[in-house]
Enzyme design. Structure first.
Site, mmCIF file in Angstrom:
data_model
loop_
_atom_site.group_PDB
_atom_site.id
_atom_site.type_symbol
_atom_site.label_atom_id
_atom_site.label_comp_id
_atom_site.label_asym_id
_atom_site.label_seq_id
_atom_site.Cartn_x
_atom_site.Cartn_y
_atom_site.Cartn_z
ATOM 1 N N SER A 9 25.567 -6.512 42.685
ATOM 2 C CA SER A 9 26.849 -5.789 42.461
ATOM 3 C C SER A 9 27.190 -5.120 43.770
ATOM 4 O O SER A 9 26.584 -3.899 43.951
ATOM 5 C CB SER A 9 26.842 -4.779 41.231
ATOM 6 O OG SER A 9 27.875 -3.998 41.227
ATOM 7 N N HIS A 34 28.353 -10.148 42.508
ATOM 8 C CA HIS A 34 29.115 -9.536 41.341
ATOM 9 C C HIS A 34 30.162 -8.703 41.914
ATOM 10 O O HIS A 34 29.996 -7.568 42.436
ATOM 11 C CB HIS A 34 27.912 -8.796 40.411
ATOM 12 C CG HIS A 34 28.604 -8.482 39.109
ATOM 13 N ND1 HIS A 34 28.625 -9.249 38.251
ATOM 14 C CD2 HIS A 34 28.843 -7.305 38.687
ATOM 15 C CE1 HIS A 34 28.969 -8.485 37.049
ATOM 16 N NE2 HIS A 34 29.262 -7.419 37.297
ATOM 17 N N ASP A 36 32.501 -5.684 40.691
ATOM 18 C CA ASP A 36 32.884 -4.888 39.613
ATOM 19 C C ASP A 36 34.089 -4.343 39.774
ATOM 20 O O ASP A 36 34.649 -3.458 40.538
ATOM 21 C CB ASP A 36 31.931 -3.715 39.108
ATOM 22 C CG ASP A 36 30.556 -4.083 38.826
ATOM 23 O OD1 ASP A 36 29.781 -3.969 39.348
ATOM 24 O OD2 ASP A 36 30.694 -4.915 37.636
ATOM 25 N N MET A 38 37.418 -2.197 38.177
ATOM 26 C CA MET A 38 37.562 -1.351 37.577
ATOM 27 C C MET A 38 39.024 -0.482 37.646
ATOM 28 O O MET A 38 39.370 -0.187 38.701
ATOM 29 C CB MET A 38 36.500 -0.247 37.400
ATOM 30 C CG MET A 38 35.216 -0.429 37.460
ATOM 31 S SD MET A 38 33.900 0.789 37.584
ATOM 32 C CE MET A 38 32.334 -0.221 37.460
ATOM 33 N N HIS A 67 33.751 -9.292 37.432
ATOM 34 C CA HIS A 67 33.642 -8.709 36.279
ATOM 35 C C HIS A 67 34.756 -7.876 35.960
ATOM 36 O O HIS A 67 34.845 -6.511 36.656
ATOM 37 C CB HIS A 67 32.094 -8.120 36.183
ATOM 38 C CG HIS A 67 32.050 -7.275 34.798
ATOM 39 N ND1 HIS A 67 31.027 -6.216 34.879
ATOM 40 C CD2 HIS A 67 32.712 -7.048 33.666
ATOM 41 C CE1 HIS A 67 31.104 -5.609 33.640
ATOM 42 N NE2 HIS A 67 32.131 -6.143 32.961
ATOM 43 N N MET A 69 36.522 -5.049 34.395
ATOM 44 C CA MET A 69 36.759 -3.925 33.463
ATOM 45 C C MET A 69 38.102 -3.297 33.488
ATOM 46 O O MET A 69 38.038 -2.076 34.108
ATOM 47 C CB MET A 69 35.581 -3.010 34.002
ATOM 48 C CG MET A 69 34.152 -3.544 33.557
ATOM 49 S SD MET A 69 32.816 -2.689 34.385
ATOM 50 C CE MET A 69 32.613 -3.451 36.053
ATOM 51 N N MET A 141 26.164 -6.008 28.478
ATOM 52 C CA MET A 141 26.025 -4.660 29.244
ATOM 53 C C MET A 141 24.810 -4.029 28.799
ATOM 54 O O MET A 141 24.826 -3.764 27.500
ATOM 55 C CB MET A 141 27.343 -3.689 29.062
ATOM 56 C CG MET A 141 28.759 -4.223 29.761
ATOM 57 S SD MET A 141 28.379 -4.696 31.587
ATOM 58 C CE MET A 141 28.291 -3.063 31.983
ATOM 59 N N GLY A 146 31.061 1.153 33.726
ATOM 60 C CA GLY A 146 32.010 2.283 34.669
ATOM 61 C C GLY A 146 31.368 2.860 35.938
ATOM 62 O O GLY A 146 31.869 3.153 36.951
ATOM 63 N N PHE A 147 30.033 2.857 35.745
ATOM 64 C CA PHE A 147 29.418 3.261 36.962
ATOM 65 C C PHE A 147 28.078 2.737 37.235
ATOM 66 O O PHE A 147 27.208 2.059 36.248
ATOM 67 C CB PHE A 147 28.977 4.977 36.704
ATOM 68 C CG PHE A 147 30.324 5.692 36.817
ATOM 69 C CD1 PHE A 147 30.748 5.787 35.380
ATOM 70 C CD2 PHE A 147 31.000 6.213 37.836
ATOM 71 C CE1 PHE A 147 31.935 6.536 35.180
ATOM 72 C CE2 PHE A 147 32.154 6.852 37.500
ATOM 73 C CZ PHE A 147 32.559 7.105 36.365
ATOM 74 N N GLY A 149 24.049 2.819 38.629
ATOM 75 C CA GLY A 149 22.814 3.863 38.898
ATOM 76 C C GLY A 149 22.547 4.419 37.348
ATOM 77 O O GLY A 149 21.778 5.469 37.396
ATOM 78 N N ASP A 179 23.657 -6.791 32.876
ATOM 79 C CA ASP A 179 24.386 -5.968 33.844
ATOM 80 C C ASP A 179 24.030 -4.638 33.215
ATOM 81 O O ASP A 179 24.552 -4.061 32.526
ATOM 82 C CB ASP A 179 25.506 -6.512 33.843
ATOM 83 C CG ASP A 179 26.488 -5.696 34.680
ATOM 84 O OD1 ASP A 179 27.781 -5.994 34.971
ATOM 85 O OD2 ASP A 179 26.067 -4.767 35.514
ATOM 86 N N GLY A 180 23.385 -4.050 34.326
ATOM 87 C CA GLY A 180 23.146 -2.464 34.234
ATOM 88 C C GLY A 180 21.787 -1.819 34.160
ATOM 89 O O GLY A 180 21.059 -2.134 33.282
ATOM 90 N N GLY A 181 21.515 -1.184 35.017
ATOM 91 C CA GLY A 181 20.081 -0.643 34.999
ATOM 92 C C GLY A 181 18.876 -1.553 35.277
ATOM 93 O O GLY A 181 17.720 -1.264 35.148
ATOM 94 N N GLY A 201 22.970 -3.337 41.120
ATOM 95 C CA GLY A 201 23.556 -2.838 42.175
ATOM 96 C C GLY A 201 22.748 -1.879 42.856
ATOM 97 O O GLY A 201 22.453 -2.091 44.108
ATOM 98 N N SER A 202 22.347 -0.621 42.161
ATOM 99 C CA SER A 202 21.680 0.460 42.882
ATOM 100 C C SER A 202 20.317 -0.087 43.128
ATOM 101 O O SER A 202 19.585 0.553 44.141
ATOM 102 C CB SER A 202 21.540 1.729 41.839
ATOM 103 O OG SER A 202 21.229 1.276 40.760
#
Ligand code: DX5
Ligand code: ZN
Length: 221
Positions: A9, A34, A36, A38, A67, A69, A141, A146-147, A149, A179-181, A201-202
């Site tokens: 991401s 990816h 994102d 927003m 993606h 959002m 998700m 939204g964020f 990390g 997607d996420g974490g 991402g992170s």
């Protein structure tokens, strides 16, 4: 066994050297990139728009996985299609009827792009099963959008399994993207429950071993 599809991401990338960051993840074997998007309305955060996609969509060979959002995806689908998207994913929660969702999917297909539908953590997976035959990708998700990390939400794992069973039972080809974490531990869980594509991402960006981290996630199939 096919390797996992990894989708770094860009939200977590260093935007002062985006071309180098993109080359690094591509060298690590990432198949998707990816984006994102927003709008600060559908989600609290504002990220970036079509100009970034336009600038980088063709400096690599990865699939441009967008993606959205944003609150009014129908209006912007043509904009991102023109800017270089290959897959355009919209959120189930921003539509007021099934007809509107089919309208968005048809619009994406009319622009010769692949269509994805995304559900936030509070949206039941049953809400979107009927759309799967029309979708090339479904996005689960595992954080509140939204964020980057944030912590992976383990209670989303049954959604992935329900999608895996439904897609396999009905002989569909829809890819399951998570997607996420995502990190090396949560990626293992997502893969075990049936994910095809891992967005990270992170875990990938902001580290000296970015390329190796992509390779590690790919190897988790
Ligand atoms: C969150 C985005 C995710 C996020 C992933 O709204 O959709 O793609 O950037 O970031 P990590 O991998 O850090 O959770
Ligand atoms: Zn995303």
């Amino acid at each position: 066994m096919k390797p996992m599809i990894v989708a770094p991401s860009l939200l977590s990338a260093d935007f002062s050297k985006l071309d180098l960051q993109i080359k690094c993840v591509e060298d690590g074997g990432a198949e998707f990139l990816h984006f994102d998007i927003m709008d600060g309305h559908f989600v609290e955060n504002i990220s970036f728009g079509a100009p970034i996609l336009k600038s980088v969509h063709n400096i690599h060979k990865m699939v441009n996985d967008v993606h959205l959002m944003i609150s009014d995806p129908i209006k912007y689908i043509p904009v991102f299609a023109k800017a270089g998207a290959d897959i355009i994913t919209v959120h189930y929660e921003c539509f007021s009827s099934d007809e509107e969702i089919y309208q968005a999917i048809d619009l994406i297909h009319s622009l010769k792009k692949k269509a994805g539908l995304c559900i936030k953590p509070k949206t039941p997976v049953e809400s979107i099963l009927k759309f799967l035959p029309s979708l090339e990708l479904v996005l689960v998700m595992t954080v509140e959008p939204g964020f980057g990390g944030q912590e992976f939400m383990d209670d989303m794992l049954p959604k992935i399994l329900a999608l895996r069973n439904y897609i396999d039972f009905n002989g569909l080809k829809t890819l399951i993207e998570v997607d996420g974490g995502i990190n090396i531990d949560t990626a293992k869980k997502a893969a075990e429950f049936g994910a095809d594509v891992l967005v990270a991402g992170s875990y990938i960006f902001g580290h000296p071993d970015t390329e190796f981290r992509v390779e590690m996630l790919r190897s988790l199939a």
